[in-house]
Structure formats: C-alpha cells, structure tokens
Enzyme design. Structure first.
Site, PDB file in Angstrom:
ATOM      1  N   GLU A  53       9.077  44.847  37.909  1.00  0.00           N
ATOM      2  CA  GLU A  53       9.487  44.069  36.024  1.00  0.00           C
ATOM      3  C   GLU A  53       9.163  42.632  36.477  1.00  0.00           C
ATOM      4  O   GLU A  53       8.990  42.368  35.567  1.00  0.00           O
ATOM      5  CB  GLU A  53      11.073  43.924  36.447  1.00  0.00           C
ATOM      6  CG  GLU A  53      11.473  42.947  37.750  1.00  0.00           C
ATOM      7  CD  GLU A  53      11.443  43.608  39.271  1.00  0.00           C
ATOM      8  OE1 GLU A  53      10.901  44.600  39.259  1.00  0.00           O
ATOM      9  OE2 GLU A  53      11.465  42.503  40.080  1.00  0.00           O
ATOM     10  N   ARG A  87       6.378  41.730  37.029  1.00  0.00           N
ATOM     11  CA  ARG A  87       4.766  41.277  35.802  1.00  0.00           C
ATOM     12  C   ARG A  87       5.390  40.949  34.809  1.00  0.00           C
ATOM     13  O   ARG A  87       4.837  40.946  33.630  1.00  0.00           O
ATOM     14  CB  ARG A  87       4.337  42.179  36.216  1.00  0.00           C
ATOM     15  CG  ARG A  87       3.861  43.812  36.261  1.00  0.00           C
ATOM     16  CD  ARG A  87       3.383  44.744  37.261  1.00  0.00           C
ATOM     17  NE  ARG A  87       4.029  44.757  38.025  1.00  0.00           N
ATOM     18  CZ  ARG A  87       3.132  45.564  39.094  1.00  0.00           C
ATOM     19  NH1 ARG A  87       1.866  46.345  39.034  1.00  0.00           N
ATOM     20  NH2 ARG A  87       3.264  46.036  40.460  1.00  0.00           N
ATOM     21  N   LYS A 132      16.052  51.034  43.609  1.00  0.00           N
ATOM     22  CA  LYS A 132      15.667  51.065  45.017  1.00  0.00           C
ATOM     23  C   LYS A 132      16.354  51.960  45.859  1.00  0.00           C
ATOM     24  O   LYS A 132      17.593  52.168  45.918  1.00  0.00           O
ATOM     25  CB  LYS A 132      15.490  49.338  45.019  1.00  0.00           C
ATOM     26  CG  LYS A 132      14.252  49.356  45.173  1.00  0.00           C
ATOM     27  CD  LYS A 132      14.432  47.677  44.755  1.00  0.00           C
ATOM     28  CE  LYS A 132      13.610  45.909  44.539  1.00  0.00           C
ATOM     29  NZ  LYS A 132      12.191  46.780  44.904  1.00  0.00           N
ATOM     30  N   ASP A 154      17.392  42.467  41.395  1.00  0.00           N
ATOM     31  CA  ASP A 154      16.295  43.222  41.446  1.00  0.00           C
ATOM     32  C   ASP A 154      16.966  44.683  42.020  1.00  0.00           C
ATOM     33  O   ASP A 154      16.440  44.955  43.092  1.00  0.00           O
ATOM     34  CB  ASP A 154      15.004  42.879  42.043  1.00  0.00           C
ATOM     35  CG  ASP A 154      13.701  44.335  41.966  1.00  0.00           C
ATOM     36  OD1 ASP A 154      14.160  45.325  40.956  1.00  0.00           O
ATOM     37  OD2 ASP A 154      12.575  44.050  42.518  1.00  0.00           O
ATOM     38  N   LYS A 165       9.028  33.775  39.143  1.00  0.00           N
ATOM     39  CA  LYS A 165       9.115  34.360  38.822  1.00  0.00           C
ATOM     40  C   LYS A 165      11.115  34.513  39.197  1.00  0.00           C
ATOM     41  O   LYS A 165      11.231  34.650  40.301  1.00  0.00           O
ATOM     42  CB  LYS A 165       8.849  35.826  39.458  1.00  0.00           C
ATOM     43  CG  LYS A 165       9.782  37.227  39.654  1.00  0.00           C
ATOM     44  CD  LYS A 165       8.912  38.226  40.129  1.00  0.00           C
ATOM     45  CE  LYS A 165      10.107  39.353  41.118  1.00  0.00           C
ATOM     46  NZ  LYS A 165       9.393  40.669  41.392  1.00  0.00           N
ATOM     47  N   ASP A 176      14.843  37.403  44.728  1.00  0.00           N
ATOM     48  CA  ASP A 176      13.912  38.311  44.361  1.00  0.00           C
ATOM     49  C   ASP A 176      13.687  36.647  42.848  1.00  0.00           C
ATOM     50  O   ASP A 176      13.149  37.108  41.579  1.00  0.00           O
ATOM     51  CB  ASP A 176      13.745  38.915  43.092  1.00  0.00           C
ATOM     52  CG  ASP A 176      13.177  40.010  43.254  1.00  0.00           C
ATOM     53  OD1 ASP A 176      11.646  39.753  43.695  1.00  0.00           O
ATOM     54  OD2 ASP A 176      13.320  40.947  42.130  1.00  0.00           O
TER      55      ASP A 176
END
Ligand code: BES
Ligand code: MN
Ligand code: ZN
Length: 504
Positions: A352, A354, A280, A273, A268, A291
């Site tokens: 996001e 996945r 968030k 993020d 990933k 991330d």
C-alpha cells in the site's frame, strides 16, 4: 496547545568555559575515558576542565570498580572534590588522535540513557565534538511517557539542563543548532511512538499542522472529499477500508532567495498497516505502528528547515491513511487510478505504501522542485537486504550517492542501492498500466523503488530512502537509540537540505 509547547520539549542547553564554582544539586559530570592497553584501567581523556587531582581520583575509583572504558560502557563514581553529585565515566574504546562524530554521539547517548534522574548534566565530552555530544545527550535522554500513569512513569527521565563544557569561543550557536536537530528527531520519535489508537490520519494531520504553524510554515490539508475530487486514487484506495479517512498534508517553507533551490520531501504516513485484505500475520503486527515513520521524519525535517531559516524552498507532501481490512476495503485485483492518471492493478493490498506515495510524488512534482527526497517504511525486503540499522537509498545515481554519503556522515548510515532497468518488466499488469507487486520474490526493495520511479518527473533529482527496519528499534537500546521510534532519517534529510542550501 500553545505554539511554544508544540513538539518535543528537550532539555535546555548552554555552553560554559569552566566548571561551576559551587556544588550543583542533582547533577552529573559526564567524563570520556579511553581504555589503554588491554586490561589496563581506563584513562580520563585529557581535558582543561579537570585538574590532576580530579583525574587521579576518577581513575582510582574506576580502577577499584574494575571498569574497562570500552565504547559506550558507563560507570558512575563519586568524586567529592568536584562540584557535582557524581561523575559518569563513559568509554570511547581505544585511544585515538581523533574520534568519529558518531563514536562521540553514541557515547553521549549511552551516558544519557543511564542518568538515573539527574536533572543537570555537565560534560567535558563536548570539548571533543560539541554538536555530536549535544545530539547524543538529548537523544539518549529521550523517553516516551505519554501513555504511562504515575505508577509506571520512568524514574530516569529527569534531565532538564545540559551544560556543555568547551574551551573554544563562541560556541552557543553550534550547541543550539545541535539541540534543534535532536529536538526534531525526538519530535519524529514521539509521532512514531504514539499508538495507532491515538494517531490516525486526521489526528496526524492536525499535529503536523500545529507543528508547521508554530514554525511559520504554510499548511494545507486535503480531506477525503477533496482527495476523491482531485483524483488521488492511491490514497483513497488504501484508506477506504478504515473508518478513519485519509488525509494529504502539505507544509511549505519559503526560504529561497534569488537562485535558491526548491526541494520536495515526501514521507509515507500509514498510521497502521494491517496489510488490508492481504492481511499480515499476527506476529509482530504491532510494529506497523511505525509505518508512518517516513512521514514523521519529513514533518520534523521541514519544521527544522524553517527553524534554521534555510535559504531554500522546502515543500513536504505527506499522504496519511490507515490500511485496514473491512467490507469497504479495496480488494486484491481491484484497479485504481493514481493521481495524474496512471492505472494500477492492486494485486496485493499490503503493498500500500507505493500507492499512497505515487499520488504524493506526482503532486510534489507539480511544484517543479529541483530535488525530491521520499522516505518510507516501504518493504520487509529492506531489512532482509540491509538489516535494521541501514537504510537503503535509491534514485538518480548522483543524488542517491550524495544522500547516502551525507547519511553516513551524520551516523544514520544510508547505503546506495541500484534500480536495475529489467525489474520494470516484473510490474507489468494484464489489465492496467502497472501492477503494484511483481510476481517474483527477488529484490523486493528495488522493485518498490522501481514502482516509485515511474512517478518522478523527468529532470528531477530524486532519492528514495527505505527505512522499514531503521525507523523503529525493536531490539535493545544502543548508543543514542532507545526502543521504539528512532526518528531516522530526519538527520540525513536535514543534512541534505543544508548541503543543497550551501552548494546548490
Ligand atoms: N509497511 C510494510 C513494510 C514493512 C515491513 C515495514 C516490515 C517495516 C517492517 C509494507 O507496507 C509492506 O507490507 N510491504 C510488503 C510488500 C510486498 C507485499 C510486496 C512486504 O514487504 O512484505
Ligand atoms: Mn503493507
Ligand atoms: Zn506499509
């Protein structure tokens, strides 16, 4: 950047079967000590490199300082009869017949963290476990100073050479392999520690390319136009809120001889993020610079596989995107089509990882690998379940257990977790094939793994390693791990590749 200068520049490592004849300037000798019975002064671990006189001097100095020799405790003393500027005693805890490799690695790391500008480290710790010592020293000495001016540059980052003292013969290759592994981990750390202002998808792709080409890998980069055209709906959907467009990087190591296995790696690479429109909270949002920790480890691992000339094929597929809220961002409720055709209702834009991973896993599957290892800072639920230092390992039962077992052996301590069948029910959507989140608060780590399982081709042995906590150390330094990027799970994945190369 010239090829030789790509990646982390580790101190150079050599092995020696004797102490230097003459005093070495700006040097430190790292000596392992154990604590005997409670409250007794530490004892120097018996070593052919230290004569009785040196041992007596070190132990007397430690006793006068009231040092204890507990695990990872360090004490600096001056011993004029030895050919070094100072001696650094590092504790291994209670005396044992044998020490766990990670006890040695952590002791070496703790020693290296306290080197205070010494340029040369010599150590007798290496006579106990050479590989663990070299890895621990390089990783403990790791500093990230790319964004410091001279004013605040760390003054303790001076380590240039490591001399590992060992009485065994022919250990040069062993030391070099350990140095290469630690260098790969440090390269992953550098990528994680580079702030999101400077590491965005295109820049990350360029760095991956430079690292890959320097190691002789084939490199392919898909830009946003090619991604759109080929139908990478997950990567495009996540990336479209950012002014800095997404990428998909593919790095190929061709090492397989006849019957050699093929392993796909997927990581990933969300360079930041924010959560997107499902934004968030502000507290600790800056941790989301990590991330892309899975992607960093995957890039470092395939480069290491090439450097070690592993006799298998390794193909890394690395999706890179920045998850931002904006007028062009995807909305909660949008439907996208993953690469390969599965439609998904995006109920939460913060789930996001996945979405980009599903595209990458389907692409990786087209190469028909025997094994697929995917790793990601995927869920906050991983840290709730297992904490900040224990990766969660999911996937095909047998391969999952093999990956977790090897992870424990290298000291990264991955732990096997199940993917219960019933969780799939929670990912049903009323408008699309799947929803990207479940309506339940339970088992968030396993639900994410369940989502990914939908995209792994039949017959491929796969493992998913959730490193949300372990990729980034937001607490104090410990062992060979400083603050910030940890490089986990580079050593786990490399151990798995070596195991596949040896045993199929
Ligand atoms: N990158 C985060 C997961 C994460 C959280 C990594 C904390 C490191 C530390 C991921 O994209 C995310 O936001 N996951 C959500 C999923 C949820 C919306 C189902 C989460 O864990 O809250
Ligand atoms: Mn998220
Ligand atoms: Zn994320």
């Amino acid at each position: 950047m010239s090829p030789a200068n790509v990646g982390y520049q580790a101190p150079s490592v050599s092995v020696s079967s004797s102490l230097p004849k003459r005093k070495v300037d700006s040097s430190v000798l790292i000596v392992p000590v154990v604590n005997g019975d409670d409250n007794s002064a530490p004892k120097v671990l018996t070593s052919p490199f230290l004569d009785t006189k040196a041992v007596v001097e070190i132990e007397a100095a430690l006793e006068s300082l009231d040092a204890k020799g507990g695990a990872e405790q360090v004490t600096r003393v001056v011993v004029p009869s030895l050919p070094v500027s100072s001696v650094l005693a590092v504790g291994l805890g209670k005396q044992r017949d044998e020490y766990d490799a990670d006890v040695i690695r952590r002791a070496a790391g703790a020693a290296a963290r306290s080197l205070n500008g010494a340029e040369t480290a010599l150590t007798t710790l290496s006579d106990t476990d050479l590989s663990a010592t070299v890895e621990g020293l390089i990783l403990g000495a790791y500093r990230f100073a790319d964004f410091r001016s001279e004013k605040t540059a760390p003054k303790d980052a001076g380590l240039r050479t490591i001399t590992a003292l060992t009485s065994a013969k022919g250990q040069n290759d062993v030391a070099q392999r350990a140095a290469d592994i630690a260098t790969a981990v440090a390269t992953a750390r550098d990528l994680v520690n580079t702030p999101p202002s400077h590491l965005f998808p295109d820049e990350f792709a360029k760095r991956a390319k430079a690292l890959g080409e320097a190691a002789g890998l084939q490199v392919e980069i898909l830009d946003e136009k090619s991604l759109e055209k080929a139908g990478y709906g997950g990567i495009i959907g996540v990336g479209k809120g950012s002014s800095r467009p997404p990428r998909l990087v593919r790095l190929t190591h061709k090492g397989a001889k006849r019957k050699g296995k093929k392993v796909a790696l997927v990581g990933k690479g969300i360079t930041f993020d924010t959560g997107g429109i499902s934004i968030k909270p502000a507290a600790n949002m800056h941790h989301m610079t990590s991330d892309m920790g899975g992607a960093a480890a995957v890039v470092a691992t395939v480069v290491l596989a090439a450097k070690q000339k592993l006799p298998i094929d390794v193909i890394a597929t690395v999706p890179m995107a920045e998850n931002m809220p904006s007028a062009t961002a995807q909305r909660p409720g949008d439907v996208l089509t993953q690469y390969g055709g599965v439609t998904v209702e995006v109920l939460n834009t913060d789930a996001e990882g996945r979405l980009v991973l599903a595209d990458a896993i389907v692409r990786a599957g087209e190469d028909q690998p025997d094994y697929l290892i995917e790793t990601s800072t995927l869920t906050g639920a991983q840290t709730v379940a297992l904490g900040a230092r224990t990766p969660g390992v999911m996937g095909s039962d047998e391969f999952r257990d093999r990956v977790a077992d090897l992870s424990q052996r290298v000291g990264e301590n991955g732990w096997p977790m199940p993917l219960p069948e019933e969780l799939k029910e929670d990912l049903k959507s009323t408008v699309a094939d799947l929803a990207n989140v479940s309506g339940s608060r339970y088992a968030g780590m396993l639900v994410a793994g369940t989502y990914l399982r939908e995209f792994v081709p039949e017959g491929v042995q796969w493992a998913h390693i959730d490193i949300a906590g372990p990729a980034y150390n937001s607490g104090g330094p410990w062992g060979y791990t400083g603050k910030g990027g940890t490089g986990v799970p580079t050593r786990t994945m490399f151990a798995v590749l070596e195991d596949i190369a040896a045993n199929g």
